[in-house]
Scaffold this motif. Structure first.
Motif, mmCIF file in Angstrom:
data_model
loop_
_atom_site.group_PDB
_atom_site.id
_atom_site.type_symbol
_atom_site.label_atom_id
_atom_site.label_comp_id
_atom_site.label_asym_id
_atom_site.label_seq_id
_atom_site.Cartn_x
_atom_site.Cartn_y
_atom_site.Cartn_z
ATOM 1 N N SER A 36 -5.149 -20.577 27.097
ATOM 2 C CA SER A 36 -5.925 -19.556 26.407
ATOM 3 C C SER A 36 -5.253 -18.208 26.581
ATOM 4 O O SER A 36 -4.588 -17.953 27.586
ATOM 5 N N GLY A 37 -5.413 -17.395 25.573
ATOM 6 C CA GLY A 37 -4.866 -16.054 25.599
ATOM 7 C C GLY A 37 -3.573 -15.941 24.811
ATOM 8 O O GLY A 37 -2.808 -16.890 24.691
ATOM 9 N N GLU A 38 -3.388 -14.759 24.276
ATOM 10 C CA GLU A 38 -2.219 -14.495 23.439
ATOM 11 C C GLU A 38 -0.911 -14.700 24.196
ATOM 12 O O GLU A 38 0.019 -15.325 23.698
ATOM 13 N N ALA A 39 -0.806 -14.144 25.408
ATOM 14 C CA ALA A 39 0.444 -14.236 26.167
ATOM 15 C C ALA A 39 0.794 -15.684 26.490
ATOM 16 O O ALA A 39 1.964 -16.081 26.398
ATOM 17 N N ALA A 40 -0.202 -16.490 26.854
ATOM 18 C CA ALA A 40 0.060 -17.900 27.166
ATOM 19 C C ALA A 40 0.558 -18.648 25.932
ATOM 20 O O ALA A 40 1.488 -19.454 26.016
ATOM 21 N N CYS A 41 -0.047 -18.368 24.799
ATOM 22 C CA CYS A 41 0.388 -19.017 23.555
ATOM 23 C C CYS A 41 1.784 -18.553 23.149
ATOM 24 O O CYS A 41 2.631 -19.362 22.745
ATOM 25 N N LEU A 42 2.044 -17.244 23.264
ATOM 26 C CA LEU A 42 3.356 -16.718 22.907
ATOM 27 C C LEU A 42 4.427 -17.263 23.852
ATOM 28 O O LEU A 42 5.534 -17.585 23.420
ATOM 29 N N GLU A 43 4.100 -17.391 25.128
ATOM 30 C CA GLU A 43 5.064 -17.967 26.074
ATOM 31 C C GLU A 43 5.456 -19.377 25.656
ATOM 32 O O GLU A 43 6.645 -19.696 25.561
ATOM 33 N N ARG A 44 4.473 -20.216 25.381
ATOM 34 C CA ARG A 44 4.774 -21.604 25.021
ATOM 35 C C ARG A 44 5.543 -21.674 23.707
ATOM 36 O O ARG A 44 6.490 -22.445 23.576
ATOM 37 N N GLY A 72 6.536 -11.065 30.919
ATOM 38 C CA GLY A 72 5.331 -11.888 30.995
ATOM 39 C C GLY A 72 4.792 -12.278 29.635
ATOM 40 O O GLY A 72 3.638 -12.636 29.494
ATOM 41 N N PHE A 73 5.647 -12.200 28.618
ATOM 42 C CA PHE A 73 5.306 -12.522 27.232
ATOM 43 C C PHE A 73 4.197 -11.620 26.691
ATOM 44 O O PHE A 73 3.364 -12.034 25.894
ATOM 45 N N ASP A 74 4.229 -10.374 27.130
ATOM 46 C CA ASP A 74 3.354 -9.361 26.553
ATOM 47 C C ASP A 74 3.905 -9.035 25.168
ATOM 48 O O ASP A 74 5.019 -8.509 25.037
ATOM 49 N N ALA A 75 3.142 -9.347 24.142
ATOM 50 C CA ALA A 75 3.631 -9.215 22.763
ATOM 51 C C ALA A 75 4.015 -7.781 22.417
ATOM 52 O O ALA A 75 5.033 -7.562 21.754
ATOM 53 N N ASP A 76 3.231 -6.805 22.856
ATOM 54 C CA ASP A 76 3.542 -5.414 22.533
ATOM 55 C C ASP A 76 4.886 -4.992 23.120
ATOM 56 O O ASP A 76 5.695 -4.354 22.449
ATOM 57 N N ILE A 106 11.805 -11.970 19.738
ATOM 58 C CA ILE A 106 11.381 -10.609 19.400
ATOM 59 C C ILE A 106 10.617 -10.599 18.074
ATOM 60 O O ILE A 106 9.547 -9.992 17.960
ATOM 61 N N ALA A 107 11.151 -11.307 17.078
ATOM 62 C CA ALA A 107 10.467 -11.391 15.781
ATOM 63 C C ALA A 107 9.087 -12.029 15.930
ATOM 64 O O ALA A 107 8.112 -11.577 15.313
ATOM 65 N N ASN A 108 8.989 -13.050 16.761
ATOM 66 C CA ASN A 108 7.713 -13.739 16.934
ATOM 67 C C ASN A 108 6.705 -12.872 17.692
ATOM 68 O O ASN A 108 5.499 -12.951 17.437
ATOM 69 N N ALA A 109 7.189 -12.045 18.600
ATOM 70 C CA ALA A 109 6.282 -11.096 19.269
ATOM 71 C C ALA A 109 5.740 -10.097 18.248
ATOM 72 O O ALA A 109 4.549 -9.774 18.257
ATOM 73 N N ARG A 110 6.605 -9.642 17.353
ATOM 74 C CA ARG A 110 6.161 -8.703 16.315
ATOM 75 C C ARG A 110 5.144 -9.374 15.385
ATOM 76 O O ARG A 110 4.138 -8.764 15.010
ATOM 77 N N GLU A 117 -4.643 -8.309 13.513
ATOM 78 C CA GLU A 117 -5.481 -7.767 12.451
ATOM 79 C C GLU A 117 -6.217 -8.874 11.702
ATOM 80 O O GLU A 117 -7.103 -8.595 10.904
ATOM 81 N N GLN A 118 -5.833 -10.115 11.976
ATOM 82 C CA GLN A 118 -6.489 -11.270 11.365
ATOM 83 C C GLN A 118 -7.143 -12.081 12.478
ATOM 84 O O GLN A 118 -7.897 -11.526 13.256
ATOM 85 N N GLU A 119 -6.818 -13.347 12.582
ATOM 86 C CA GLU A 119 -7.480 -14.187 13.574
ATOM 87 C C GLU A 119 -6.824 -14.191 14.939
ATOM 88 O O GLU A 119 -7.414 -14.632 15.910
ATOM 89 N N GLY A 120 -5.578 -13.749 15.044
ATOM 90 C CA GLY A 120 -4.857 -13.784 16.313
ATOM 91 C C GLY A 120 -4.085 -15.082 16.472
ATOM 92 O O GLY A 120 -4.378 -16.098 15.828
ATOM 93 N N LEU A 121 -3.077 -15.040 17.334
ATOM 94 C CA LEU A 121 -2.184 -16.190 17.514
ATOM 95 C C LEU A 121 -2.913 -17.424 18.014
ATOM 96 O O LEU A 121 -2.755 -18.518 17.461
ATOM 97 N N GLU A 122 -3.717 -17.276 19.053
ATOM 98 C CA GLU A 122 -4.390 -18.438 19.621
ATOM 99 C C GLU A 122 -5.280 -19.132 18.592
ATOM 100 O O GLU A 122 -5.209 -20.351 18.410
#
Length: 191
Positions: A36-44, A72-76, A106-110, A117-122
């Motif tokens: 759960s969470g954006e960072a965990a999803c972006l990491e994977r 830590g896969f912080d998207a910002d 980097i592109a995927n973090a962006r 602004e929509q549903e979010g990555l997770e």
């Protein structure tokens, strides 16, 4: 046909995790469990892209270095990486030094930031959960793609993500528990 393998500890597992060590620990503790969470999803998502063409054990051994390199896969933070950051990452022997994969991270973090602004990555990833999850009994029955991973790949690409092909997205779906990837008879099946 290859079904679950009973290890020296008497516990049945998916064959790739039969022996003690890093892969078995990953299998028993993390693989197939919902994150759960954006960072965990972006990491994977990022690690699956870096794994393309390599062994998963290689990525697991480098995981802490990836976490340090990508904040830590912080998207910002990753979305703000510039040419100096790219050069730093290309010089970092602790990670996989592949320019295309670094640029993809980097592109995927962006793209992840834009998804807020929509549903979010997770939520987007979870929306591709199959109505009828697979229940393979042998490794021969394990798919490498699925209708869901094909659809996820297309949607992520449409939203600006890269290095998200159907096979990589199927592996992501397994890794983050969008469906239970364990073989029937594996001690982790259904947990």
């Amino acid at each position: 046909m290859t079904g679950p393998v009973v290890g020296e500890d008497g516990v049945p597992r998916c064959p790739w995790a039969g022996g003690p060590g890093l892969m078995r620990d990953y299998h028993d503790v993390e693989w197939g469990r919902r994150v759960s969470g954006e960072a965990a999803c972006l990491e994977r998502l990022t690690l699956e892209a870096f794994q393309s063409g390599l062994s998963w054990a290689t990525i697991l051994r480098k995981r802490e270095a990836f976490r340090a390199a990508f904040a830590g896969f912080d998207a910002d933070t990753v979305a703000a990486y510039d040419d100096a950051d790219r050069a730093r990452l290309m010089a970092d022997a602790g990670i996989v030094r592949n320019r295309l994969k670094i640029d993809a991270a980097i592109a995927n973090a962006r793209a992840t930031v834009a998804l807020r602004e929509q549903e979010g990555l997770e939520a987007l990833l979870l929306s591709f959960a199959p109505d009828e999850p697979p229940a393979p009994a042998t490794t021969e029955e394990v798919a490498t793609t699925s209708p869901g991973s094909v659809a996820m790949s297309k949607e992520l690409k449409r939203r600006g993500f890269v290095f998200v092909g159907p096979t990589t997205m199927h592996a992501l779906m397994e890794a983050i528990g969008i469906f239970d990837p364990h073989l029937v008879g594996c001690h982790r099946r259904g947990t």
